[in-house]
Design an enzyme around this catalytic site. Structure first.
Site, PDB file in Angstrom:
ATOM      1  N   GLY A  14       1.092  -1.267  -0.391  1.00 35.11           N
ATOM      2  CA  GLY A  14       0.242  -0.100  -0.074  1.00 35.11           C
ATOM      3  C   GLY A  14       0.557   1.393   0.042  1.00 35.11           C
ATOM      4  N   SER A  44       0.218  -5.421   3.501  1.00 32.32           N
ATOM      5  CA  SER A  44       0.118  -6.137   5.151  1.00 32.32           C
ATOM      6  C   SER A  44      -0.521  -5.375   6.403  1.00 32.32           C
ATOM      7  CB  SER A  44       1.375  -6.162   5.568  1.00 32.32           C
ATOM      8  OG  SER A  44       1.863  -6.782   6.619  1.00 32.32           O
ATOM      9  N   ILE A  47       2.815  -3.912   8.327  1.00 33.48           N
ATOM     10  CA  ILE A  47       4.559  -3.291   8.072  1.00 33.48           C
ATOM     11  C   ILE A  47       3.734  -2.023   7.932  1.00 33.48           C
ATOM     12  CG2 ILE A  47       5.512  -2.815   6.599  1.00 33.48           C
ATOM     13  CD1 ILE A  47       5.652  -5.898   5.309  1.00 33.48           C
ATOM     14  N   VAL A  52       8.034   8.850   3.910  1.00 27.54           N
ATOM     15  CA  VAL A  52       9.297  10.222   4.144  1.00 27.54           C
ATOM     16  C   VAL A  52       8.170  11.102   3.091  1.00 27.54           C
ATOM     17  CG1 VAL A  52      11.332  11.232   3.453  1.00 27.54           C
ATOM     18  CG2 VAL A  52      11.326   8.948   5.047  1.00 27.54           C
ATOM     19  N   LYS A  83       2.434  23.948  -1.134  1.00 31.49           N
ATOM     20  CA  LYS A  83       3.621  24.572  -1.966  1.00 31.49           C
ATOM     21  C   LYS A  83       4.493  25.093  -3.157  1.00 31.49           C
ATOM     22  CE  LYS A  83       7.288  21.713  -2.441  1.00 31.49           C
ATOM     23  NZ  LYS A  83       8.675  20.523  -2.698  1.00 31.49           N
ATOM     24  N   VAL A 191       1.968 -10.851   2.664  1.00 28.47           N
ATOM     25  CA  VAL A 191       2.908 -11.734   1.677  1.00 28.47           C
ATOM     26  C   VAL A 191       3.579 -13.325   2.836  1.00 28.47           C
ATOM     27  CG1 VAL A 191       4.377 -12.164  -0.167  1.00 28.47           C
ATOM     28  CG2 VAL A 191       2.422 -10.129   0.137  1.00 28.47           C
ATOM     29  N   LEU A 342       9.523   2.982  -3.537  1.00 27.95           N
ATOM     30  CA  LEU A 342      10.762   3.081  -2.781  1.00 27.95           C
ATOM     31  C   LEU A 342      11.529   1.255  -3.346  1.00 27.95           C
ATOM     32  CD1 LEU A 342      10.711   3.484   0.831  1.00 27.95           C
ATOM     33  CD2 LEU A 342      11.220   4.940  -1.286  1.00 27.95           C
ATOM     34  N   ILE A 355       7.600  11.061  -4.767  1.00 23.49           N
ATOM     35  CA  ILE A 355       6.156  10.800  -4.820  1.00 23.49           C
ATOM     36  C   ILE A 355       5.622  11.573  -6.062  1.00 23.49           C
ATOM     37  CG2 ILE A 355       3.476  12.165  -4.254  1.00 23.49           C
ATOM     38  CD1 ILE A 355       4.342  12.855  -1.697  1.00 23.49           C
ATOM     39  N   TYR A 446      10.958  13.611 -21.710  1.00 27.34           N
ATOM     40  CA  TYR A 446       9.850  13.320 -19.982  1.00 27.34           C
ATOM     41  C   TYR A 446      11.239  13.730 -19.353  1.00 27.34           C
ATOM     42  CZ  TYR A 446       5.775  11.262 -22.098  1.00 27.34           C
ATOM     43  OH  TYR A 446       4.808  11.126 -22.112  1.00 27.34           O
TER      44      TYR A 446
END
Lengths: 515, 231
Positions: A14, A44, A47, A52, A83, A191, A342, A355, A446
């Site tokens: 997630g 999970s 977890i 961050v 922001k 998992v 990550l 992000i 890109y």
């Protein structure tokens, strides 16, 4: 077998990466409709998410709009704020204090008309910093003002803007929205194992309470663990620890002293002896963290530095330490599995790339996931080359901040060591010593960071650019018109734009109009 | 300076209201609030537009009387020039407010910044601690208007839900000056109106919105006449 179609996607993990990707795929595939490609997410219950990344790029506005989330609902449920860029403090020198802004709005798109050569020639006045010569946004952000008014419609700004957000709450919002509105199926389970088919593709994901889960395509959002792409499939990891030296972060969440405490309108990033401290303002708290290299400072000393930065408010607060694996996977997509977040790559959060690159990966996946399995190899090649490019350019851009610093501590001297600067960045820096930054330096569609971002950082850091042929830039009247326009806008917008908190209170009460 | 204060029989017992048949307080108003209940009467002399309230961002219905802030083309030294006088103009300086959003009752408030509210001339507001008949009659009119504004909000919400509002920009070229754009106005989207489903159309009919919608559309014919008043 080879003409089989892809009818199901299983997102494993997630967090921001998992839910943003699942929501984007389900929206794109129209998964809420009967007979459409199904999108399932396994998360999970045990977890915790890392969370961050609490700063976004302006792209998040389009992402949220695409997902059908109302801006006021997002702002309210994620304690989010506006922001308007990043303020870099003390990055240039160790002794002499100083700061500059990396902003989202410029008066002239530099790929159309580049003001920098005229600023270099003194056309904006001799002492005016680059950022305040080409944009009103720095002054507005310093005053803590919002980038828009209550009369602007949702997702529309007077100035370009991104968000600061609570990553845990953001994942929760996406989780609700993805299930209720977009048709994502949710499985809460751990998992236990990932099994491979004979050809090395993922065969199934085995869970503790939800049995064996199979899908035609898998998305690995399992964080640093990289359970599918890394662990099960054995795709290697390219560390860039020798280019980007910071390997840890220590973070503290600081509640605001009062409900009406002002909120910073941009991320603050303050250089320290062995790294830098981020300071992000949400509605209820600040998120503050020290990104450092454990080769140059002990963990205890790093935490002390962070506590000193925060002041007495930090005394009763607990700190959290994170180890960072800096680098990227050799491949981001392998056979029937792509990694997002990550599990794919990570660099220090200096330019809020985490992000932003999740959004980019989810967008490309949503567009490029083939309808037929036989077309997977081509999609894989395109995705891998695109994201290898984007991550390498992100690393270049982060490195640029260090390469230009004149700070004297051992960490900083090591960080700008020439052998550590990627050749691609060295070439650009070499050419920029005598000629302006050009749109042709960023020819890829890109490109993760645009030309104007490089300009804000270069000139903000005091890069010594001596134009070899200033004669080429003689549209002085046009440039003067733009510089004057910035001054007018700066004073007008100061009158018109409300403080962050005042606007947020109004949004909570009235919401934004759709038009 | 506008200063809205609730009327109080003790504090304001010696105050009077005088009337200004010229409605001079509108001399610099380029928009004036309008209730949906006034649309039909207003549409024959004033363009009806929707604008966002600058403090809340919420839409309000207004009569357009000028082509730039500070300009009222429907007012001259000889007084109000348009055939229709909005209720809000006639009720000034009184208005009715709900003390809380959910409340059924209204309180009557006054703009103490208005010269019409004074201790020297006009009709008495209070006698023996009670509102005079004159005040009762003026208060009823103010409550009528407030009630109409509430209905107008509901009407606007239905227009928004059906995506019937659309931004309108008016490009004006004054004689001997630079052209400029009057922005921030919204009108009824005629094309969208024509595309409504039968069910959506019937929902408008059930709320008796069709008359008001067509009044807004027809009031657009007043725009060139307003521009002509510039000459």
């Amino acid at each position: 077998m080879q003409t089989e179609s892809i009818r199901s996607v299983l997102v494993v993990g997630g967090g921001t990466a998992g839910w943003l990707t699942a929501a984007n795929l389900a929206q794109s595939f129209n998964s809420a409709a009967p007979g459409a490609i199904s999108v399932t997410l396994i998360e999970s219950p045990d977890i915790p998410t890392i969370g961050v990344g609490e700063g976004t790029w302006p792209t998040m506005r389009a992402t949220l709009q695409k997902l059908g989330i109302k801006e006021e609902d997002f702002l309210r449920s994620c304690n989010a704020t506006f922001k308007q860029g990043t303020k870099f403090v003390n990055w240039q020198h160790s002794e002499q204090p100083g700061s500059y802004h990396h902003l989202f709005t410029s008066v002239s798109d530099p790929t159309q008309f580049n003001l920098a050569p005229y600023w270099l020639q003194g056309d904006a006045g001799n002492d005016r910093p680059y950022a305040s010569a080409v944009s009103a946004q720095g002054v507005i952000a310093e005053l803590g003002l919002a980038p828009k008014k209550i009369t602007n419609k949702a997702y529309e700004g007077v100035l370009n803007y991104a968000y600061h957000l609570d990553a845990g709450k953001f994942a929760e919002l996406l989780k609700q929205h993805a299930q209720q509105k977009l048709g994502v199926k949710f499985i809460s389970a751990n998992v236990l194992d990932v099994t491979l088919a004979g050809d090395g593709s993922i065969a199934a994901v085995i869970t503790d309470v939800a049995g064996t889960q199979q899908a035609d395509f898998y998305v690995d959002c399992t964080g640093f663990q990289s359970l599918l792409l890394g662990k099960a499939m054995g795709v290697g990891f390219c560390s860039v620890a020798d280019t980007l030296l910071a390997d840890h972060a220590v973070t503290i969440q600081v509640p605001h002293a009062s409900e009406d405490a002002p909120i910073n309108a941009c991320t603050h990033s303050t250089a320290q002896a062995a790294g830098w401290i981020w300071d992000i303002g949400l509605t209820n708290r600040r998120g503050v963290g020290y990104v450092y290299s454990s080769n140059y400072v002990s963990h205890e000393e790093a935490e002390q530095t962070l506590r000193r930065y925060i002041g007495p408010a930090a005394d009763s607060l607990s700190a959290r330490k994170l180890a960072m694996q800096v680098g990227y996977r050799e491949k981001f997509w392998h056979k029937n599995c792509a990694a997002v977040g990550l599990s794919a790559a990570f660099v220090e959060p200096l330019e809020a790339s985490a992000i932003f690159l999740i959004e980019a990966a989810a967008n490309m996946l949503a567009d490029q996931l083939p309808a037929l399995k036989q077309n997977l190899p081509l999609a894989e090649r395109k995705f891998n080359s695109s994201f290898l490019f984007r991550w390498q350019k992100t690393i270049d851009f982060i490195k640029l901040h260090y390469a230009l610093s004149g700070r004297t501590e051992p960490f900083w001297q090591a960080a700008r060591g020439k052998q550590l600067i990627p050749a691609s960045l060295q070439d650009l820096l070499q050419s920029w010593q005598t000629q302006p930054v050009s749109a042709y330096d960023f020819a890829h569609v890109y490109e993760p960071f645009p030309m104007e971002s490089y300009q804000y950082v270069l000139y903000g850091m005091g890069f010594n650019q001596q134009l070899a042929d200033p004669q080429r830039y003689r549209q002085h009247d046009k440039a003067a018109m733009y510089f004057q326009r910035v001054q007018q806008l700066t004073s007008q917008l100061q009158q018109q734009l409300p403080p962050q908190r005042e606007l947020l209170a109004k949004i909570y009460q009235y919401g934004f109009s759709a038009l | 300076m506008t200063n809205i204060v609730a009327l109080d029989s003790q504090q304001h017992q010696h105050y009077k209201l005088s009337e200004d048949k010229l409605f001079s307080h509108t001399r610099t108003a380029h928009i004036l609030p309008l209730a949906v209940t006034e649309f039909v009467a207003a549409a024959v002399s004033l363009p009806i537009v929707f604008v966002k309230d600058s403090t809340t961002g919420q839409f309000r219905a207004c009569a357009l009387t000028g082509l730039q802030p500070g300009q009222n083309l429907c007012w001259q030294e000889s007084g109000w020039q348009a055939a229709y006088i909005p209720l809000a103009v006639r009720n000034y300086p009184l208005l009715a407010l709900k003390p809380e959003a959910q409340s059924d009752d209204y309180i009557i408030a006054v703009d103490t910044g208005s010269e019409l509210f004074n201790q020297q001339s006009g009709q008495a507001l209070f006698a023996a601690d009670k509102g005079t008949d004159y005040l009762q009659q003026r208060a009823r009119s103010a409550i009528n208007q407030a009630h109409g504004i509430g209905l107008t909000q509901q009407f606007i919400n239905r227009l928004l839900a059906l995506e019937l509002l659309v931004a309108r920009t008016l490009t004006l070229t004054p004689k001997g000056a630079e052209p400029y754009e009057l922005t921030g106005m919204y009108g009824i989207d005629e094309q969208r109106l024509a595309q409504l489903t039968a069910e959506q159309w019937l929902s408008l009919r059930a709320n008796n919105d069709l008359l008001a919608i067509h009044a807004v559309l027809m009031s657009m014919a007043q725009l060139p006449l307003l521009v002509a008043r510039l000459a």
